[in-house]
Design an enzyme around this catalytic site. Sequence first.
Site, mmCIF file in Angstrom:
data_model
loop_
_atom_site.group_PDB
_atom_site.id
_atom_site.type_symbol
_atom_site.label_atom_id
_atom_site.label_comp_id
_atom_site.label_asym_id
_atom_site.label_seq_id
_atom_site.Cartn_x
_atom_site.Cartn_y
_atom_site.Cartn_z
ATOM 1 N N ASP A 31 4.463 -12.398 10.875
ATOM 2 C CA ASP A 31 4.314 -11.630 12.126
ATOM 3 C C ASP A 31 3.300 -10.649 12.157
ATOM 4 O O ASP A 31 2.606 -10.254 11.031
ATOM 5 C CB ASP A 31 5.528 -10.628 11.885
ATOM 6 C CG ASP A 31 5.931 -9.808 13.062
ATOM 7 O OD1 ASP A 31 7.058 -10.087 13.894
ATOM 8 O OD2 ASP A 31 5.309 -8.940 13.458
ATOM 9 N N ILE A 32 2.681 -10.532 13.197
ATOM 10 C CA ILE A 32 1.324 -9.578 13.296
ATOM 11 C C ILE A 32 1.645 -8.206 12.983
ATOM 12 O O ILE A 32 0.751 -7.582 12.655
ATOM 13 C CB ILE A 32 0.839 -9.628 14.756
ATOM 14 C CG1 ILE A 32 -0.647 -9.571 15.008
ATOM 15 C CG2 ILE A 32 1.703 -8.791 15.743
ATOM 16 C CD1 ILE A 32 -1.445 -9.840 16.222
ATOM 17 N N ASN A 88 16.986 -10.710 17.489
ATOM 18 C CA ASN A 88 17.362 -9.672 18.545
ATOM 19 C C ASN A 88 17.456 -10.297 19.864
ATOM 20 O O ASN A 88 16.702 -11.034 20.107
ATOM 21 C CB ASN A 88 16.026 -8.664 18.618
ATOM 22 C CG ASN A 88 15.777 -8.100 17.404
ATOM 23 O OD1 ASN A 88 16.791 -7.542 16.603
ATOM 24 N ND2 ASN A 88 14.711 -7.848 17.076
ATOM 25 N N HIS A 101 13.598 -16.291 18.847
ATOM 26 C CA HIS A 101 12.786 -16.192 17.562
ATOM 27 C C HIS A 101 13.645 -15.774 16.374
ATOM 28 O O HIS A 101 14.577 -14.515 16.745
ATOM 29 C CB HIS A 101 11.584 -15.595 17.774
ATOM 30 C CG HIS A 101 11.609 -14.040 18.307
ATOM 31 N ND1 HIS A 101 11.608 -14.001 19.434
ATOM 32 C CD2 HIS A 101 11.338 -12.997 17.517
ATOM 33 C CE1 HIS A 101 11.555 -12.648 19.571
ATOM 34 N NE2 HIS A 101 11.370 -12.068 18.688
HETATM 35 P P1 AMP Z 1 11.263 -8.888 18.975
HETATM 36 O O1 AMP Z 1 11.094 -7.591 18.759
HETATM 37 O O2 AMP Z 1 12.477 -9.479 18.270
HETATM 38 O O3 AMP Z 1 11.162 -9.666 20.068
HETATM 39 O O4 AMP Z 1 9.888 -9.459 17.923
HETATM 40 C C1 AMP Z 1 8.900 -9.860 18.339
HETATM 41 C C2 AMP Z 1 8.131 -9.971 17.278
HETATM 42 O O5 AMP Z 1 6.680 -10.727 17.429
HETATM 43 C C3 AMP Z 1 7.635 -8.579 16.757
HETATM 44 O O6 AMP Z 1 7.891 -8.331 15.506
HETATM 45 C C4 AMP Z 1 5.863 -8.674 16.926
HETATM 46 O O7 AMP Z 1 5.266 -7.951 15.906
HETATM 47 C C5 AMP Z 1 5.788 -10.100 16.711
HETATM 48 N N1 AMP Z 1 4.482 -10.567 17.575
HETATM 49 C C6 AMP Z 1 4.141 -10.403 18.611
HETATM 50 N N2 AMP Z 1 2.963 -10.765 19.022
HETATM 51 C C7 AMP Z 1 2.679 -11.555 17.878
HETATM 52 C C8 AMP Z 1 1.629 -12.573 17.633
HETATM 53 N N3 AMP Z 1 0.663 -12.760 18.589
HETATM 54 N N4 AMP Z 1 1.455 -13.068 16.353
HETATM 55 C C9 AMP Z 1 2.466 -12.773 15.402
HETATM 56 N N5 AMP Z 1 3.469 -12.129 15.862
HETATM 57 C C10 AMP Z 1 3.639 -11.624 17.001
#
Ligand code: AMP
Length: 115
Positions: A31-32, A88, A101
């Site tokens: 996760d970023i 989520n 995811h």
């Molecule tokens: P959600 O809030 O459950 O939709 O989670 C989305 C997750 O994706 C969040 O924790 C973000 O930090 C992560 N995320 C979004 N863009 C990226 C990316 N380019 N690379 C890695 N993680 C990401």
Amino acid sequence: MTEDCIFCKIIKGDIPAKIAYRDDFTVAFYDINPQAPHHLIIIPHKHIETLNDLHEDDSELIGHMTQTAIKLAKQLNIAEEGYRLVINCNADAGQSVFHIHAHLLGGRRLQWPPG
Ligand code: AMP
Ligand code: ZN
């Protein structure tokens, strides 16, 4: 592949990500914006927007995502201490990326209930 989906782009390699695992059905990457010492995102190659859009014949896919998470938790040495696997769904849960995811979180004591 859906044109403007960032996770589809990560699968394709169009957006860089730190990939931890990949097989024919799933990809896992870091996760970023990590919320724990270990925070990985596990996605299916298939673009499915939310949990509500899962069909019965996707059950095997979700099972496979879970197996991927368990494999990673063991590799990261957090399987015994404990970890959390979270999906989520929609606004109240804070879903921000609409490609289904699972978050794999571990490496610290996690709070319950979550915020
Ligand atoms: P959600 O809030 O459950 O939709 O989670 C989305 C997750 O994706 C969040 O924790 C973000 O930090 C992560 N995320 C979004 N863009 C990226 C990316 N380019 N690379 C890695 N993680 C990401
Ligand atoms: Zn997608």
